[in-house]
Structure formats: C-alpha cells, structure tokens
Enzyme design. Structure first.
Site, short mmCIF file in Angstrom:
data_model
loop_
_atom_site.label_atom_id
_atom_site.label_comp_id
_atom_site.label_asym_id
_atom_site.label_seq_id
_atom_site.Cartn_x
_atom_site.Cartn_y
_atom_site.Cartn_z
N CYS A 115 0.82 -1.22 0.00
CA CYS A 115 0.00 0.00 0.00
C CYS A 115 0.85 1.27 0.00
O CYS A 115 0.33 2.37 -0.21
CB CYS A 115 -0.94 0.01 1.19
N HIS A 243 -2.83 7.09 2.51
CA HIS A 243 -3.33 5.81 2.00
C HIS A 243 -4.70 5.55 2.64
O HIS A 243 -4.90 5.75 3.84
CB HIS A 243 -2.36 4.69 2.34
N ASN A 273 -10.26 0.13 0.24
CA ASN A 273 -8.79 0.16 0.24
C ASN A 273 -8.30 -0.50 -1.05
O ASN A 273 -8.43 -1.71 -1.23
CB ASN A 273 -8.29 -0.61 1.47
O1 UT7 Z 1 -3.88 -1.12 3.81
C1 UT7 Z 1 -2.98 -1.85 4.55
C2 UT7 Z 1 -2.98 -1.48 5.97
N1 UT7 Z 1 -4.13 -2.00 6.64
C3 UT7 Z 1 -4.72 -1.29 7.59
O2 UT7 Z 1 -4.32 -0.18 7.84
C4 UT7 Z 1 -5.86 -1.91 8.35
C5 UT7 Z 1 -5.77 -1.53 9.81
N2 UT7 Z 1 -6.82 -2.12 10.62
C6 UT7 Z 1 -8.11 -1.77 10.53
O3 UT7 Z 1 -8.50 -0.95 9.73
C7 UT7 Z 1 -9.07 -2.38 11.53
O4 UT7 Z 1 -8.33 -3.04 12.52
C8 UT7 Z 1 -10.11 -3.36 10.91
C9 UT7 Z 1 -11.10 -2.59 10.07
C10 UT7 Z 1 -9.37 -4.38 10.06
C11 UT7 Z 1 -10.89 -4.07 12.02
O5 UT7 Z 1 -11.48 -3.11 12.87
P1 UT7 Z 1 -11.30 -3.23 14.46
O6 UT7 Z 1 -12.11 -2.17 15.04
O7 UT7 Z 1 -9.81 -3.23 14.73
O8 UT7 Z 1 -11.95 -4.62 14.76
P2 UT7 Z 1 -11.30 -5.93 15.40
O9 UT7 Z 1 -10.39 -6.60 14.41
O10 UT7 Z 1 -10.73 -5.59 16.72
O11 UT7 Z 1 -12.58 -6.80 15.60
C12 UT7 Z 1 -13.63 -6.40 16.44
C13 UT7 Z 1 -14.76 -7.40 16.29
C14 UT7 Z 1 -14.30 -8.84 16.32
O12 UT7 Z 1 -15.25 -9.59 17.04
P3 UT7 Z 1 -14.96 -10.02 18.56
O13 UT7 Z 1 -13.69 -10.82 18.50
O14 UT7 Z 1 -14.77 -8.72 19.29
O15 UT7 Z 1 -16.17 -10.79 18.92
C15 UT7 Z 1 -14.35 -9.26 14.88
O16 UT7 Z 1 -14.60 -10.64 14.71
O17 UT7 Z 1 -15.40 -7.20 15.02
C16 UT7 Z 1 -15.52 -8.46 14.37
N3 UT7 Z 1 -15.49 -8.23 12.92
C17 UT7 Z 1 -16.61 -8.01 12.21
N4 UT7 Z 1 -17.89 -7.93 12.55
C18 UT7 Z 1 -18.79 -7.67 11.59
C19 UT7 Z 1 -14.43 -8.19 12.10
N5 UT7 Z 1 -14.83 -7.95 10.84
C20 UT7 Z 1 -16.18 -7.83 10.89
C21 UT7 Z 1 -17.17 -7.57 9.92
N6 UT7 Z 1 -18.46 -7.49 10.32
N7 UT7 Z 1 -16.87 -7.36 8.62
#
Ligand code: UT7
Length: 314
Positions: A115, A243, A273
């Site tokens: 990215c 980005h 993204n």
């Molecule tokens: O471009 C390359 C660089 N990449 C990035 O910069 C990405 C950086 N990270 C992020 O943008 C975020 O961490 C994400 C968007 C990937 C995830 O958001 P988050 O607020 O960090 O969520 P999380 O991974 O901590 O997950 C929270 C909860 C989890 O459930 P539990 O374990 O708390 O029960 C996930 O299973 O959200 C759940 N979850 C979803 N729920 C509904 C993860 N994806 C989804 C989804 N729909 N699509």
C-alpha cells in the site's frame, strides 16, 4: 523554489466494473452495513469483472492520464507501475501496459511496496527525471485486491477494492514538482500483514489492531518530518492524501497533526482500500483545484511493513 523536477501534468483512474455495496456482503458473510461503515468508513468498493485485471485497469487509468495531459503515449520515456497483484509473476504489469497503450519499446517495470507502493514509485520516478534518464514518466498505482483476499473472511473481504490510478510526470520548469520523499521499511513486522501470490490459496492475513495502531503513529511522523525538514508550514499545505485503509485511522492521525481535517482527502467510502492505487485514484477529484505555490503530501503505509511519503509543490 529551485530544484523541484517531477511535475504532474495529467491524472486518471480506473475502477473495477462491479460496484459492491456493503449490503452485498450481508448474506454471504456474518456482517452488516452498520459495522462496516462505523469501523471503516467504507460504503462501497469496485471489484473487477470478467476480462478485467490489474494490467487492464492500469492501462485504462494510463490512457485517461495521457488524455488529460494532452499527450500521446509516444511522449512517455518510462512506465513505472506500483503493484503487488500482477496477474502473473512475469511479465510485469508495466510491460503489459506499454503494449496496451501503444508504448512498446520504452522502459517498463513494476515496483512492489504494497500500500506504500505509489509513494515509493513516485520517489523513483522523480529520481529518474532528476538524473536525466527520463523526460516523462507514466507513474501508476494499481492493485486487484480481490485476487489475494479471501472473500469468505469478513475481517478482510469488506475492506478492499480493485482499482488503478495513473499520473504523467514530466521534467518541469522548476516551479512545481516533487520536493522531498521519505521511504521506510521494517521486514521484522512482515507477519502483521501478508498474502500469497494472486490466485494462490494463501490469502491475505492482517493483524488489524496492530496495523491500525502503527498506522496512526506513522502518518503524522512522516508528515511532520517532511514539513520540518523542508521548512513548510501546515498553512502552506493544500491537501494531504493518506493511504485509504480506514477512516478511523485517518481521523486518529489527523488529531495528532496540526492540520485541519478539510485538507485531508478521503474517498474510502466510494472505493475502499485499493492498496497501491488508493493515493493516485484520489488525484482526479482534486487536481482541478490545485493552487500553485501550495503543497500536497501523499503518505502511504502497508505490508512489509513499508511506509513512504512525498512532498509535492503545486
Ligand atoms: O492497507 C494496509 C494497511 N491496513 C490497515 O491499515 C488496516 C488496519 N486495521 C483496521 O483498519 C481495523 O483493525 C479493521 C477494520 C481491520 C478491524 O477493525 P477493528 O475495530 O480493529 O476490529 P477488530 O479486528 O478488533 O474486531 C472487532 C470485532 C471482532 O469480534 P470479537 O472478537 O470482538 O467478537 C471481529 O470478529 O469485530 C468483528 N469483525 C466483524 N464484525 C462484523 C471483524 N470484521 C467484521 C465484519 N463485520 N466485517
């Protein structure tokens, strides 16, 4: 300002033909529009349709950038494409683009920095112009993320889209062009974000939370370093194009910087993204508003981990 060289004289973008809204994931994945919008800011993204791939998108964006610049492909000396999703290991996407736009015979190469690829490639293109090796460079960021993302994994499937952005860079008169670049990488953090080759079974994995926290730190660090070492004030900056990974990352990074939010370019809601394409696909929306003498900062970050940023004087 003396010494600025690589001037943007044309911009273009191409997106995958299939528009997929958040509701499009609802049945197949255990997710919903509210979660995706609240946690990422994404409302829809584009996926490639049959017959489209990274090279066709890159060529489409390139033709638009050339047309915008009022140039024919013969005017280009070098094609440089930032991508991590070339459809095949060889040839490079840049070679295929050269053929598709009628510029076969000139130098063409890909550069992989995930990215951060566009910002990395912009520094290389600028160097080629500075050295005299090229007079005009077609600089592309293109990625087809659907070729490396597991569409059954809700934690990544909803985030990414397919697209390409292209700019024509030319050796300008010294008034407008790239001023400075920052490049960085730390392979020790590779396990946080990785993917196999397009089409392989090893799909994209990311430790979202860790990458999120790191991204919120690295964006302001790069912006502040570029401003400080070039003696540019936040008031002189017209746009920052980070980005486009997550609007919450961008908002949290902005809170750490002395830059008003309206100067930050955000289009995640429309495109998701698109990796190396996410910065250059932003240009068509803002290029017509560029104010000569002001600055644009582009700041990429991603797998590697890699990070890179560019200071551009309009
Ligand atoms: O471009 C390359 C660089 N990449 C990035 O910069 C990405 C950086 N990270 C992020 O943008 C975020 O961490 C994400 C968007 C990937 C995830 O958001 P988050 O607020 O960090 O969520 P999380 O991974 O901590 O997950 C929270 C909860 C989890 O459930 P539990 O374990 O708390 O029960 C996930 O299973 O959200 C759940 N979850 C979803 N729920 C509904 C993860 N994806 C989804 C989804 N729909 N699509």
């Amino acid at each position: 300002m003396n010494g600025v060289v690589g001037k943007i004289v044309g911009v273009g973008r191409a997106l995958g033909e299939r528009v997929v809204t958040n509701d499009g994931f609802q049945n197949a994945l255990n997710t919903d529009n509210a979660w995706i919008v609240e946690r990422t800011g994404i409302k829809e993204r584009h996926f490639v349709a049959d017959g489209e791939n990274c090279a066709t998108l890159a060529a489409d964006a390139s033709n638009k950038a050339l047309e915008h610049a009022g140039l024919k492909s013969e005017a280009i000396d070098l094609i440089l494409c930032a991508t991590s999703t070339a459809p095949e290991s060889m040839p490079s996407v840049a070679c295929l683009v050269g053929d598709m736009i009628g510029a076969a015979g000139i130098g063409a190469m890909d550069l992989a920095a995930a990215c951060a690829g566009y910002s990395y490639a912009a520094s290389v293109a600028d160097s080629m112009l500075r050295s005299g090796a090229a007079r005009r460079v077609l600089l592309i960021g293109a990625d087809v993320m659907t070729s490396i993302v597991d569409q059954k994994d809700r934690s990544t499937a909803v985030l990414f889209g397919d697209g390409a952005g292209a700019v024509v860079l030319e050796r300008g008169s010294g008034e407008s062009g790239f001023v400075d670049h920052i490049l960085g990488a730390d392979g020790g953090m590779a396990p946080l974000l990785r993917a196999g080759h397009p089409g392989s079974d090893e799909k994209l994995y990311q430790n979202g939370r860790e990458v999120f926290k790191w991204a919120v730190r690295i964006i302001p660090q790069m912006v502040e370093k570029l401003l400080a070492r070039n003696d540019v004030s936040p008031e002189q900056v017209q746009y920052i194009i980070p980005h486009q990974a997550n609007t919450r990352i961008i908002q949290a990074a902005v809170r750490k910087m002395d830059i008003p939010e309206e100067k930050i370019v955000v289009n995640l809601d429309r495109f998701g993204n698109t990796s190396a394409a996410s910065i250059p696909i932003s240009y068509p929306d803002i290029y017509g508003h560029f104010e000569p003498g002001k600055y644009v900062i582009t700041a990429g970050f991603g797998a590697g981990l890699t990070w890179a940023a560019n200071l551009y004087r309009i």
